[in-house]
Enzyme design. Structure first.
Site, mmCIF file in Angstrom:
data_model
loop_
_atom_site.group_PDB
_atom_site.id
_atom_site.type_symbol
_atom_site.label_atom_id
_atom_site.label_comp_id
_atom_site.label_asym_id
_atom_site.label_seq_id
_atom_site.Cartn_x
_atom_site.Cartn_y
_atom_site.Cartn_z
ATOM 1 N N ASP A 1 0.793 -1.243 0.000
ATOM 2 C CA ASP A 1 0.000 0.000 0.000
ATOM 3 C C ASP A 1 0.822 1.290 0.000
ATOM 4 O O ASP A 1 0.519 2.226 0.756
ATOM 5 C CB ASP A 1 -0.972 0.006 1.197
ATOM 6 N N LYS B 1 -6.899 -4.767 -3.325
ATOM 7 C CA LYS B 1 -7.782 -5.319 -2.299
ATOM 8 C C LYS B 1 -9.081 -4.547 -2.281
ATOM 9 O O LYS B 1 -9.086 -3.361 -1.974
ATOM 10 C CB LYS B 1 -7.132 -5.200 -0.918
ATOM 11 N N CYS C 1 -2.247 -2.737 7.511
ATOM 12 C CA CYS C 1 -2.095 -3.650 6.377
ATOM 13 C C CYS C 1 -0.798 -4.451 6.438
ATOM 14 O O CYS C 1 -0.780 -5.616 6.050
ATOM 15 C CB CYS C 1 -2.250 -2.889 5.072
HETATM 16 C C1 VGL Z 1 -4.747 0.746 5.806
HETATM 17 C C2 VGL Z 1 -6.170 1.806 7.251
HETATM 18 C C3 VGL Z 1 -7.213 1.635 6.371
HETATM 19 C C4 VGL Z 1 -3.352 0.283 5.505
HETATM 20 C C5 VGL Z 1 -5.780 0.557 4.922
HETATM 21 O O1 VGL Z 1 -2.983 0.193 4.307
HETATM 22 O O2 VGL Z 1 -2.596 0.012 6.464
HETATM 23 N N1 VGL Z 1 -4.950 1.353 6.973
HETATM 24 N N2 VGL Z 1 -7.008 1.009 5.213
#
Ligand code: VGL
Ligand code: ZN
Length: 201
Positions: free
Chosen positions: A14, A101, A149
């Site tokens: 991410d 995702k 994540c």
């Molecule tokens: C994430 C919060 C909400 C992440 C994703 O990538 O860690 N954190 N969605």
């Protein structure tokens, strides 16, 4: 220095504008320091002919994941928006495998599994199949965010039987509560993840 070879995969979690850019809706403090560490790992992994996989949080405009729909988070990483794009400084050659995702509205944090919000069932992403087909048994994880994540991806990796390493300098935390990131790294160690201090270099 991490030893990369064909049986190893680097999972880049991410590294997207909404997390990595200060203008992002869920900007992670410290993301700017993580980016060069991540790029250095990508270079090492490619040099060692290891698989490099990139995950992306990829939410629909409305999802129970967002506070606007009853969830926990500001709107972020909405599919096909600037916030969901990999940050421009990230080294990601065309054709690299991307794991998105939530393309069908699934919820969750791990790059391996998602939750169908309708049925509550856990469904796999293509990641484990990809690793299996590439003969990967060891994974190295970097990216954002340590306490969400990265944490869930690493816990799934161990559960799936992979030797799993997280690079402490290659991750940064949201820290909704101060210390969440450090707590997550302790939890990962206890679960059998090797948490490498420094850059692994
Ligand atoms: C994430 C919060 C909400 C992440 C994703 O990538 O860690 N954190 N969605
Ligand atoms: Zn999200």
């Amino acid at each position: 220095m991490m030893r990369y070879g064909p049986g190893v995969a680097l999972i880049v979690v991410d590294m997207q504008n909404d997390f990595a850019d200060p203008r992002g809706t869920l900007a992670v403090a410290g993301a700017a320091d993580v980016l060069p560490v991540v790029n250095a790992q990508i270079a090492q992994a490619r040099a060692g002919r290891a698989l490099v996989v990139y995950s992306q949080d990829w939410h629909p405009r409305h999802t129970p994941h967002f506070a606007s729909d009853g969830g926990a988070w500001p709107d972020h990483c909405v599919a096909d928006t600037w916030g969901a794009e990999l940050c421009p400084g990230l080294d990601c050659p065309t054709g690299s495998p991307l794991i998105r995702k939530g393309t069908n509205g699934e919820d969750g944090y791990s790059a391996f599994t998602m939750r169908d919000p309708g049925t509550g069932a856990t469904v796999p992403t293509p990641l484990e199949m990809l690793l299996h087909e590439a003969g990967v048994e060891q994974v190295v994880i970097v990216g954002l965010a340590t306490d969400y994540c990265v944490r869930h991806t690493a816990l799934d990796a161990v559960r799936l039987g992979h030797r799993t390493t997280v690079l402490a300098d290659g991750v940064a935390a949201v820290n909704v509560h101060p210390g969440d990131g450090d707590q997550a790294l302790m939890e990962l160690r206890a679960a059998g993840v090797t948490v490498v201090a420094g850059q692994g270099a």
